[in-house]
Design an enzyme around this catalytic site. Structure first.
Site, PDB file in Angstrom:
ATOM      1  N   ASP A   1      32.203  51.895  41.030  1.00  0.00           N
ATOM      2  CA  ASP A   1      32.227  53.100  41.864  1.00  0.00           C
ATOM      3  C   ASP A   1      33.697  53.484  42.045  1.00  0.00           C
ATOM      4  O   ASP A   1      34.526  52.633  42.387  1.00  0.00           O
ATOM      5  CB  ASP A   1      31.586  52.766  43.227  1.00  0.00           C
ATOM      6  CG  ASP A   1      31.463  53.989  44.111  1.00  0.00           C
ATOM      7  OD1 ASP A   1      30.427  54.091  44.781  1.00  0.00           O
ATOM      8  OD2 ASP A   1      32.398  54.831  44.156  1.00  0.00           O
TER       9      ASP A   1
ATOM     10  N   GLU B   1      59.281  39.161  35.543  1.00  0.00           N
ATOM     11  CA  GLU B   1      58.360  38.078  35.212  1.00  0.00           C
ATOM     12  C   GLU B   1      57.623  38.404  33.915  1.00  0.00           C
ATOM     13  O   GLU B   1      56.692  37.698  33.552  1.00  0.00           O
ATOM     14  CB  GLU B   1      57.394  37.814  36.366  1.00  0.00           C
ATOM     15  CG  GLU B   1      56.499  38.963  36.737  1.00  0.00           C
ATOM     16  CD  GLU B   1      55.618  38.627  37.941  1.00  0.00           C
ATOM     17  OE1 GLU B   1      55.860  39.210  39.001  1.00  0.00           O
ATOM     18  OE2 GLU B   1      54.704  37.804  37.823  1.00  0.00           O
TER      19      GLU B   1
ATOM     20  N   CYS C   1      56.882  38.149  41.521  1.00  0.00           N
ATOM     21  CA  CYS C   1      57.277  39.477  42.016  1.00  0.00           C
ATOM     22  C   CYS C   1      58.408  39.418  43.029  1.00  0.00           C
ATOM     23  O   CYS C   1      58.939  40.446  43.434  1.00  0.00           O
ATOM     24  CB  CYS C   1      56.072  40.177  42.642  1.00  0.00           C
ATOM     25  SG  CYS C   1      54.646  40.193  41.561  1.00  0.00           S
TER      26      CYS C   1
ATOM     27  N   THR D   1      44.511  46.504  38.382  1.00  0.00           N
ATOM     28  CA  THR D   1      45.772  46.397  39.132  1.00  0.00           C
ATOM     29  C   THR D   1      46.946  46.173  38.188  1.00  0.00           C
ATOM     30  O   THR D   1      47.903  45.487  38.519  1.00  0.00           O
ATOM     31  CB  THR D   1      45.704  45.276  40.194  1.00  0.00           C
ATOM     32  OG1 THR D   1      45.454  44.029  39.528  1.00  0.00           O
ATOM     33  CG2 THR D   1      44.608  45.536  41.205  1.00  0.00           C
TER      34      THR D   1
ATOM     35  N   SER E   1      44.790  34.764  45.742  1.00  0.00           N
ATOM     36  CA  SER E   1      46.135  35.363  45.732  1.00  0.00           C
ATOM     37  C   SER E   1      46.343  36.249  46.955  1.00  0.00           C
ATOM     38  O   SER E   1      47.438  36.308  47.510  1.00  0.00           O
ATOM     39  CB  SER E   1      46.377  36.134  44.433  1.00  0.00           C
ATOM     40  OG  SER E   1      45.598  37.316  44.371  1.00  0.00           O
TER      41      SER E   1
ATOM     42  N   HIS F   1      55.409  44.283  49.248  1.00  0.00           N
ATOM     43  CA  HIS F   1      55.055  44.193  47.831  1.00  0.00           C
ATOM     44  C   HIS F   1      53.649  44.780  47.666  1.00  0.00           C
ATOM     45  O   HIS F   1      52.740  44.441  48.427  1.00  0.00           O
ATOM     46  CB  HIS F   1      55.095  42.739  47.361  1.00  0.00           C
ATOM     47  CG  HIS F   1      54.481  42.552  46.013  1.00  0.00           C
ATOM     48  ND1 HIS F   1      54.892  43.289  44.923  1.00  0.00           N
ATOM     49  CD2 HIS F   1      53.469  41.757  45.574  1.00  0.00           C
ATOM     50  CE1 HIS F   1      54.163  42.940  43.876  1.00  0.00           C
ATOM     51  NE2 HIS F   1      53.293  42.015  44.242  1.00  0.00           N
TER      52      HIS F   1
ATOM     53  N   LYS G   1      46.530  45.762  54.188  1.00  0.00           N
ATOM     54  CA  LYS G   1      45.988  44.437  54.540  1.00  0.00           C
ATOM     55  C   LYS G   1      47.077  43.567  55.160  1.00  0.00           C
ATOM     56  O   LYS G   1      46.850  42.890  56.161  1.00  0.00           O
ATOM     57  CB  LYS G   1      45.506  43.715  53.270  1.00  0.00           C
ATOM     58  CG  LYS G   1      44.107  44.038  52.790  1.00  0.00           C
ATOM     59  CD  LYS G   1      43.844  43.138  51.567  1.00  0.00           C
ATOM     60  CE  LYS G   1      42.642  43.559  50.764  1.00  0.00           C
ATOM     61  NZ  LYS G   1      41.386  43.391  51.459  1.00  0.00           N
TER      62      LYS G   1
ATOM     63  N   ASN H   1      50.749  48.160  39.609  1.00  0.00           N
ATOM     64  CA  ASN H   1      51.616  47.024  39.928  1.00  0.00           C
ATOM     65  C   ASN H   1      52.799  46.973  38.966  1.00  0.00           C
ATOM     66  O   ASN H   1      52.612  46.963  37.745  1.00  0.00           O
ATOM     67  CB  ASN H   1      50.829  45.709  39.854  1.00  0.00           C
ATOM     68  CG  ASN H   1      51.562  44.563  40.549  1.00  0.00           C
ATOM     69  OD1 ASN H   1      52.686  44.734  41.019  1.00  0.00           O
ATOM     70  ND2 ASN H   1      50.924  43.410  40.615  1.00  0.00           N
TER      71      ASN H   1
ATOM     72  N   SER I   1      54.005  35.386  43.792  1.00  0.00           N
ATOM     73  CA  SER I   1      53.005  34.325  43.692  1.00  0.00           C
ATOM     74  C   SER I   1      53.643  33.017  43.275  1.00  0.00           C
ATOM     75  O   SER I   1      54.667  32.975  42.594  1.00  0.00           O
ATOM     76  CB  SER I   1      51.937  34.719  42.668  1.00  0.00           C
ATOM     77  OG  SER I   1      51.172  35.781  43.159  1.00  0.00           O
TER      78      SER I   1
HETATM   79  N1  CAA Z   1      34.213  52.283  48.184  1.00  0.00           N
HETATM   80  C1  CAA Z   1      35.225  51.798  48.961  1.00  0.00           C
HETATM   81  N2  CAA Z   1      35.678  50.528  48.887  1.00  0.00           N
HETATM   82  C2  CAA Z   1      35.076  49.697  48.015  1.00  0.00           C
HETATM   83  C3  CAA Z   1      34.015  50.116  47.185  1.00  0.00           C
HETATM   84  C4  CAA Z   1      33.579  51.472  47.305  1.00  0.00           C
HETATM   85  N3  CAA Z   1      32.597  51.967  46.561  1.00  0.00           N
HETATM   86  N4  CAA Z   1      33.612  49.078  46.430  1.00  0.00           N
HETATM   87  C5  CAA Z   1      34.401  48.033  46.762  1.00  0.00           C
HETATM   88  N5  CAA Z   1      35.295  48.416  47.712  1.00  0.00           N
HETATM   89  C6  CAA Z   1      36.354  47.608  48.323  1.00  0.00           C
HETATM   90  C7  CAA Z   1      35.952  46.182  48.651  1.00  0.00           C
HETATM   91  O1  CAA Z   1      35.297  46.096  49.891  1.00  0.00           O
HETATM   92  C8  CAA Z   1      37.316  45.506  48.663  1.00  0.00           C
HETATM   93  O2  CAA Z   1      37.982  45.807  49.866  1.00  0.00           O
HETATM   94  P1  CAA Z   1      38.433  44.610  50.880  1.00  0.00           P
HETATM   95  O3  CAA Z   1      39.332  43.722  50.081  1.00  0.00           O
HETATM   96  O4  CAA Z   1      39.154  45.332  51.947  1.00  0.00           O
HETATM   97  O5  CAA Z   1      37.173  43.940  51.276  1.00  0.00           O
HETATM   98  C9  CAA Z   1      38.086  46.254  47.559  1.00  0.00           C
HETATM   99  O6  CAA Z   1      37.371  47.468  47.340  1.00  0.00           O
HETATM  100  C10 CAA Z   1      38.167  45.486  46.248  1.00  0.00           C
HETATM  101  O7  CAA Z   1      36.862  45.050  45.932  1.00  0.00           O
HETATM  102  P2  CAA Z   1      36.618  43.573  45.367  1.00  0.00           P
HETATM  103  O8  CAA Z   1      37.373  42.570  46.164  1.00  0.00           O
HETATM  104  O9  CAA Z   1      35.181  43.390  45.190  1.00  0.00           O
HETATM  105  O10 CAA Z   1      37.339  43.771  43.947  1.00  0.00           O
HETATM  106  P3  CAA Z   1      37.560  42.763  42.767  1.00  0.00           P
HETATM  107  O11 CAA Z   1      36.711  41.559  42.882  1.00  0.00           O
HETATM  108  O12 CAA Z   1      37.433  43.580  41.541  1.00  0.00           O
HETATM  109  O13 CAA Z   1      39.080  42.255  42.966  1.00  0.00           O
HETATM  110  C11 CAA Z   1      41.395  42.242  43.179  1.00  0.00           C
HETATM  111  C12 CAA Z   1      40.116  43.009  43.467  1.00  0.00           C
HETATM  112  C13 CAA Z   1      41.296  40.810  43.764  1.00  0.00           C
HETATM  113  C14 CAA Z   1      42.574  42.936  43.813  1.00  0.00           C
HETATM  114  C15 CAA Z   1      41.577  42.145  41.631  1.00  0.00           C
HETATM  115  O14 CAA Z   1      41.835  43.422  41.126  1.00  0.00           O
HETATM  116  C16 CAA Z   1      42.671  41.209  41.195  1.00  0.00           C
HETATM  117  O15 CAA Z   1      42.443  40.010  40.984  1.00  0.00           O
HETATM  118  N6  CAA Z   1      43.935  41.732  41.017  1.00  0.00           N
HETATM  119  C17 CAA Z   1      45.063  40.938  40.591  1.00  0.00           C
HETATM  120  C18 CAA Z   1      45.550  40.000  41.668  1.00  0.00           C
HETATM  121  C19 CAA Z   1      46.269  40.710  42.804  1.00  0.00           C
HETATM  122  O16 CAA Z   1      46.711  41.834  42.704  1.00  0.00           O
HETATM  123  N7  CAA Z   1      46.437  39.949  43.918  1.00  0.00           N
HETATM  124  C20 CAA Z   1      47.175  40.465  45.063  1.00  0.00           C
HETATM  125  C21 CAA Z   1      47.919  39.378  45.799  1.00  0.00           C
HETATM  126  S1  CAA Z   1      48.949  38.455  44.645  1.00  0.00           S
HETATM  127  C22 CAA Z   1      50.377  39.386  44.482  1.00  0.00           C
HETATM  128  O17 CAA Z   1      50.636  40.251  45.267  1.00  0.00           O
HETATM  129  C23 CAA Z   1      51.271  39.087  43.302  1.00  0.00           C
HETATM  130  C24 CAA Z   1      51.009  40.099  42.237  1.00  0.00           C
HETATM  131  O18 CAA Z   1      51.690  41.105  42.176  1.00  0.00           O
HETATM  132  C25 CAA Z   1      49.918  39.825  41.297  1.00  0.00           C
END
Ligand code: CAA
Length: 391
Positions: free
Chosen positions: A33, A83, A115, A156, A205, A237, A246, A280, A312
């Site tokens: 979605d 990185e 990062c 991302t 993460s 970041h 968040k 990112n 990380s």
């Molecule tokens: N409408 C509105 N919101 C919706 C939605 C919809 N239709 N469907 C889902 N969402 C929301 C969910 O509720 C969730 O929000 P919350 O976190 O507030 O609950 C958000 O959208 C994402 O949904 P999911 O968690 O289900 O998504 P996902 O399983 O696909 O994972 C992610 C998201 C973890 C960010 C993934 O993209 C990922 O692993 N990214 C890489 C790791 C990352 O960026 N980590 C961040 C911290 S680490 C860091 O900062 C270092 C770095 O640079 C990597």
């Protein structure tokens, strides 16, 4: 304390890639979605490098206007944070030094800690300037974020560079002491040397980031830093822009403050405009948040801004900077909007071709296809050597 000497960011310039993929296109491929991307993670598109672009071409494009304005005479150090390094031995900054025709009397080094490394570079640069205020340091943060196709992290990705000139009497941001530090040995996101894409435990993460933000803030306050209420805005970041929301909500709640959506949005909303389109950019991401904040309509002269840098693995640092009166006349807002809006939107097939592209590792001569319209390009890989050229 640093005494009367004002040290900080004198100039700031952003560059990104030739291509971009919209999250509508990604959602159409994987059935998500679109609200999940636009609202849930706060992303609209992601920058995608052309075959003849990489961390060096983006870095040179970001640094060229900075060196062009200030001249290279006082720059005796280039610190390049990344990185997504292109060589295990040679610093990527040496290619930038060469492309920009900088003096041989320069030290060039590359820094890594996920990062966070751009922030380490900034503070190391500030320390060099305090040691000799006549010198300036060119800090570059440049990264390409890549996950495996169809990994949750695919949404991302992104790519960009920032170049910052650090010096005495800065025109943009005056850095303050103390800073708050936090390190924990954790495997939340990493990339072994044999992989071109990152490995990540997404939810782990996010939890690690929040824990590190709280830890860095604790050290900052214990060292006599400002209180949360003193800051006009916070640059976090941004692996995806909702992460800034968040993190700020978590920080407020952990300190017993109200964290309603308006309060959080007022603190971080001005920092997300560029990252929502770029995605990112790892080491560059927080400083692209700063660029968006400075380029926004609000006059921030004299206002304190908080910075929370997270890498990380993990290392985090919280620090403060005050926006310098008169900063608006030094901004590059037009350039920043242009580098984002001029990207060509690609379809999904083309994006996946670009994602899969790599040069053969056989030591032969492999010219790169001519794709970028940026100022510098990777001409190709010849006998295992990367050759760069002005376009
Ligand atoms: N409408 C509105 N919101 C919706 C939605 C919809 N239709 N469907 C889902 N969402 C929301 C969910 O509720 C969730 O929000 P919350 O976190 O507030 O609950 C958000 O959208 C994402 O949904 P999911 O968690 O289900 O998504 P996902 O399983 O696909 O994972 C992610 C998201 C973890 C960010 C993934 O993209 C990922 O692993 N990214 C890489 C790791 C990352 O960026 N980590 C961040 C911290 S680490 C860091 O900062 C270092 C770095 O640079 C990597």
């Amino acid at each position: 304390m640093q005494g009367d000497l004002a040290v900080g960011i004198h100039d700031l310039s952003v560059s990104t890639t030739q291509f971009a993929l919209t999250h509508e296109t990604l959602a159409a491929h994987n059935g998500a979605d679109i609200g999940k991307y636009h609202v849930g993670i706060g992303q609209r598109s992601m920058s995608v490098p052309a075959a003849d672009e990489d961390i060096v071409t983006m870095a040179a494009a970001a640094a060229a206007p900075v060196v062009g304005r200030a001249g290279a005479d006082r720059i005796r150090t280039i610190v390049f944070a990344t990185e997504s390094s292109i060589d295990q031995a040679k610093a990527a900054g040496i290619y930038v030094h060469s492309l920009l025709g900088m003096p041989s009397a320069t030290r060039v080094v590359e820094l890594k800690q996920a990062c966070y490394a751009g922030t380490a570079a900034l503070h190391f640069a500030a320390a060099l300037v305090r040691q000799d205020p006549s010198q300036q340091v060119l800090v570059i943060a440049s990264d390409v974020s890549r996950y495996e196709p169809d990994d949750p992290g695919e949404a991302t990705q992104g790519a960009a560079a920032v170049a910052m000139l650090v010096g005495a009497d800065p025109a943009l941001v005056r850095l303050e002491e103390p800073t708050g530090l936090f390190t924990a040995d954790i495997m939340d996101f990493w990339r072994p040397n044999y992989r071109t894409t990152a490995l990540v435990d997404g939810q782990e993460s996010i939890a690690a980031y929040l824990q590190a933000a709280e830890g860095a803030w604790k050290d900052y306050t214990e060292r006599g830093g400002r209180s949360l209420g003193e800051f006009r805005a916070f640059c976090y970041h941004q692996p995806f822009t909702r992460m800034a929301h968040k993190a700020h909500r978590h920080l407020l709640q952990s300190q017993g403050h109200a964290a309603d959506e308006d309060t959080v949005d007022r603190a971080v909303g001005g920092t997300t405009a560029y990252n929502a389109d770029i995605g990112n950019s790892y080491t560059a991401s927080m400083y692209i948040g700063l660029a968006a904040l400075l380029d926004s309509a609000e006059d921030l002269a004299g206002r304190p801004v908080g910075f929370l840098s997270y890498g990380s693995g993990s290392v985090a640092e919280f620090f403060a900077g005050t926006i310098v009166p008169g900063y608006r006349s030094e901004l590059r807002s037009g350039l920043h909007r242009d580098v984002i809006s001029r990207r060509r939107i690609v379809d999904f097939t083309r994006y996946r071709e670009l994602h899969a592209f790599s040069f053969p590792a056989d030591g032969g001569d492999h010219p790169a296809p001519r794709e970028t319209t940026g100022p510098y390009r990777l001409a190709g890989v010849f006998g295992h050597k990367r050759i760069y050229e002005p376009r």
